[in-house]
Design a protein around this motif. Structure first.
Motif, short mmCIF file in Angstrom:
data_model
loop_
_atom_site.label_atom_id
_atom_site.label_comp_id
_atom_site.label_asym_id
_atom_site.label_seq_id
_atom_site.Cartn_x
_atom_site.Cartn_y
_atom_site.Cartn_z
N PHE A 286 33.90 -3.10 -9.77
CA PHE A 286 32.56 -2.70 -9.90
C PHE A 286 31.52 -3.58 -9.92
N VAL A 287 30.52 -3.14 -9.23
CA VAL A 287 29.12 -4.00 -9.34
C VAL A 287 28.38 -3.47 -10.44
N LEU A 288 27.89 -3.91 -11.50
CA LEU A 288 27.02 -3.53 -12.46
C LEU A 288 25.62 -4.16 -12.26
N ASP A 289 24.39 -3.46 -12.25
CA ASP A 289 23.26 -4.12 -12.80
C ASP A 289 23.21 -4.49 -13.91
N LYS A 290 21.83 -5.09 -14.33
CA LYS A 290 21.69 -5.99 -15.62
C LYS A 290 21.93 -5.02 -16.68
N SER A 291 21.49 -3.65 -16.62
CA SER A 291 21.64 -2.91 -17.59
C SER A 291 23.02 -2.29 -18.04
N GLY A 292 23.96 -2.66 -16.94
CA GLY A 292 25.31 -2.11 -17.18
C GLY A 292 25.75 -0.92 -16.39
N LYS A 293 24.80 -0.57 -15.51
CA LYS A 293 24.91 0.82 -14.62
C LYS A 293 25.79 0.44 -13.50
N ILE A 294 26.69 1.20 -13.12
CA ILE A 294 27.50 1.01 -11.82
C ILE A 294 26.50 1.25 -10.55
N VAL A 295 26.76 0.25 -9.73
CA VAL A 295 25.80 0.55 -8.70
C VAL A 295 26.84 0.61 -7.15
N LYS A 296 27.90 -0.04 -7.45
CA LYS A 296 29.10 0.01 -6.26
C LYS A 296 30.17 -0.34 -6.91
N LYS A 297 31.15 0.47 -6.22
CA LYS A 297 32.78 0.50 -6.43
C LYS A 297 33.49 0.15 -5.29
N ALA A 298 34.59 -0.77 -5.47
CA ALA A 298 35.55 -0.93 -4.41
C ALA A 298 36.89 -1.17 -4.68
N SER A 299 37.92 -0.17 -4.21
CA SER A 299 39.14 -0.48 -4.77
C SER A 299 39.92 -1.27 -3.57
#
Lengths: 136, 136
Positions: free
Chosen positions: B102-115
């Motif tokens: 998961f790529v989170l932004d600085k506030s911890g929100k999920i921006v991208k996901k890769a499996s």
């Protein structure tokens, strides 16, 4: 423990071949043999890996990198479970069970041999997801 | 005869599944920005969260890629989570395979996901998006 990743890959190729023969000929003894091979693999002594080490590795040279021995070992255990189910299918005459379980094991071995995808390894998280979670 | 048909179908299904798995593995998909409660300090600008298990072949290579990127880009932190110890997160954020990144932004929100194992260039591209996304 670390292993040469080409060992399990070679093992998967042999397993694919063996299970394909089992499907076509219905040779239960061969399936039983493969189940024993899976069992040795699950305990960390994969017979096909031994063949790889003895005859192929000296010709191929050292591997580019090593990998953890646990994932392929776990996958051998999953393979053994499917082989046992298939044997039960053959023993009880439930043909769809026998062919289905053999095909499932074959699919996993083929994916590993041809694409390097470890289906048995992916099973681990899927199984754990179903169990009650411990939260740390 | 039945066995032969089962073999053919299994190999065909395996080939198709293999191609699809290989093609989709590690590709980043956009996420709607749910917050992930890591219980760990986040990176100043973004966080790369990697879910791993002990029985995961590509997790080691993924760890290396993400650690390299985190080292290269200032303000980015790489956090590796043992999926088994955080099944709450695994269930909440639909982690089906390992590695899942998961790529989170600085506030911890999920921006991208890769499996699956992502490529370095894809990680950097996804990261650029996370760093740019304004968050409240």
């Amino acid at each position: 423990m670390q292993v040469d990743p080409r060992g399990p890959r070679f093992g998967a190729a042999v397993t694919t071949l063996v299970l394909a023969i089992v499907l076509v000929t219905g040779a239960v003894w061969l399936l039983a043999l493969q189940a024993i091979v899976f069992a040795f693999g699950a305990y960390g002594h994969p017979p096909y890996g031994l063949v790889f080490k003895k005859f192929l590795k000296p010709r191929l040279g050292p591997p580019k990198e090593l990998e953890d021995a646990r994932p392929p070992r776990f996958a051998q255990g999953v393979g053994m479970a499917f082989a046992i189910v298939a044997l039960i299918g053959f023993a009880t005459g439930i043909v769809p069970l026998a062919l289905g379980a053999t095909a499932a094991a074959l699919l996993a071995a083929f994916l590993n041999a041809a694409f390097g995808v470890c289906l048995g390894c992916d099973m681990y998280l899927l199984i754990r997801r179903l169990q009650p979670g411990r939260i740390s | 005869m039945t066995g032969f048909v089962v073999l053919a179908v299994t190999l065909a299904a395996g080939a198709l599944a293999g191609f699809l798995l290989k093609r989709r593995a590690g590709a980043f998909r956009a996420k709607d920005g749910a917050r992930m409660d890591l219980g760990e300090p986040l990176g100043e600008r973004a966080t790369l969260v990697q879910f791993s298990t002990a029985f995961c072949q590509p997790c080691r290579a993924t760890r290396r890629v993400l650690a390299e990127v985190a080292e290269m880009v200032p303000g980015v932190r790489h956090v590796e989570i043992d999926a088994e110890s955080r099944l709450d997160l695994v269930r909440a954020h639909d982690v089906m395979r390992t590695p899942t990144v998961f790529v989170l932004d600085k506030s911890g929100k999920i921006v991208k996901k890769a499996s699956g194992q992502p490529r370095k260039a894809d990680v950097i591209a996804a990261l650029a998006l996370a760093v740019d996304t304004p968050s409240q």
